[in-house]
Enzyme design. Structure first.
Site, mmCIF file in Angstrom:
data_model
loop_
_atom_site.group_PDB
_atom_site.id
_atom_site.type_symbol
_atom_site.label_atom_id
_atom_site.label_comp_id
_atom_site.label_asym_id
_atom_site.label_seq_id
_atom_site.Cartn_x
_atom_site.Cartn_y
_atom_site.Cartn_z
ATOM 1 N N ARG A 1 0.843 -1.206 0.000
ATOM 2 C CA ARG A 1 0.000 0.000 0.000
ATOM 3 C C ARG A 1 0.873 1.249 0.000
ATOM 4 N NH1 ARG A 1 -4.926 -1.107 4.303
ATOM 5 N NH2 ARG A 1 -5.688 -3.074 3.377
ATOM 6 N N ASP B 1 1.396 5.406 0.156
ATOM 7 C CA ASP B 1 0.761 6.546 0.805
ATOM 8 C C ASP B 1 0.331 7.594 -0.209
ATOM 9 O OD1 ASP B 1 1.201 5.419 3.302
ATOM 10 O OD2 ASP B 1 3.086 6.499 3.633
ATOM 11 N N TYR C 1 12.082 0.244 -4.234
ATOM 12 C CA TYR C 1 11.653 1.639 -4.348
ATOM 13 C C TYR C 1 12.813 2.487 -4.850
ATOM 14 C CZ TYR C 1 7.345 0.965 -1.606
ATOM 15 O OH TYR C 1 6.102 0.567 -1.158
ATOM 16 N N ARG D 1 10.442 6.531 3.513
ATOM 17 C CA ARG D 1 10.545 7.984 3.608
ATOM 18 C C ARG D 1 11.234 8.416 4.901
ATOM 19 N NH1 ARG D 1 4.634 9.503 3.166
ATOM 20 N NH2 ARG D 1 5.412 11.622 3.523
#
Length: 268
Positions: free
Chosen positions: A43, A45, A102, A192
């Site tokens: 999931r 953000d 990522y 992050r």
């Protein structure tokens, strides 16, 4: 699938919010003429993008010819399903995954991000030293409890195996640095938060051993700033060969969500 996360309130469906899951579910359900449920690899953000997101769905019957083209005609321009592939019953987009990849884009150029990359590149107002950033990032590799870098969820572990975290200049883009981050899984806001911590090292406000020192914490470190969402994109998800899917899903369920009562994901 790929999507520009700028105008989405994240992946997960939410009432009265535009989400990637909501848009895709509506389009698939319209074509199938029955309500469908998507299970996703990870999931994302609000504001986070994807170029290699993976989800699975149970269709009533076989995959009809032309479904990919018909589906994309129904979808808005900021979401594209790039491929549809029948998979074995044991496949689970979330629990069968071996690792997620990522990338994070940041620029220190005085003028900020190039206009055509402004939606996926963070304009950072301070100089960054990639050598010290790579030093700090390398110290975080391995299996650790990343509680200091995660928003905790009751009943879920924050232990993860960080397999890659490094920074390199973007070819042909002066001033742009790209982080590549890979792990078996990530907890909420982990990427992050890692990036935000390393930014502080890169600008000279912290020593390279500061981020790894936070791994002794058993809860989120308030001094870690979460980096802006729009620099982040999910680029790929790796899966085992078909005859190892069921075993991988069983191991992941047992380790990642102990005692949370999660129901089994739908099959594809």
């Amino acid at each position: 699938m790929a999507y520009d996360g700028t105008d989405f309130h994240g992946w997960a469906a939410q009432p009265d919010q535009r989400t990637v899951q909501g848009v895709l579910t509506d389009a698939l359900s319209t074509l199938a003429r029955v309500p469908l449920r998507l299970t996703v690899a990870g999931r994302t953000d609000a504001g986070v993008h994807a170029t290699g997101q993976v989800a699975h769905v149970d269709l009533p019957g076989s995959v009809p010819d032309g479904l990919l083209r018909r589906l994309n005609r129904l979808l808005p321009a900021d979401v594209r399903v790039r491929a549809l592939t029948p998979v074995p019953p044991e496949f689970d987009a979330r629990f069968s995954a071996l690792r997620r990849h990522y990338r994070y884009r940041v620029t220190t150029a005085a003028f900020g991000a190039e206009p055509l990359r402004a939606r996926d590149t963070v304009a950072w107002p301070y100089p960054l030293d990639p050598d010290t950033m790579n030093d700090a990032s390398a110290r975080l590799l391995g299996e650790h409890d990343f509680a200091a870098f995660c928003k905790r969820r009751d009943g879920a572990t924050t232990v993860r195996a960080l397999q890659r975290f490094d920074w390199a200049p973007a070819p042909g883009e002066p001033g742009v640095l790209v982080a590549t981050v890979s792990a078996d899984a990530f907890c909420h806001s982990m990427v992050r938060s890692l990036v935000g911590a390393v930014f502080e090292v890169g600008r000279g406000h912290r020593w390279p051993d500061w981020p790894v020192g936070l791994l002794t914490r058993d809860r989120r470190a308030s001094e870690v700033t979460v980096a802006p969402a729009h620099g982040l994109a999910l680029t790929a998800v790796d899966y085992p060969v078909d005859d190892e899917l069921a075993a991988r899903a069983e191991v992941t369920r047992r380790i990642r969500v102990p005692g949370d009562g999660a129901e089994p994901a739908a099959r594809a």
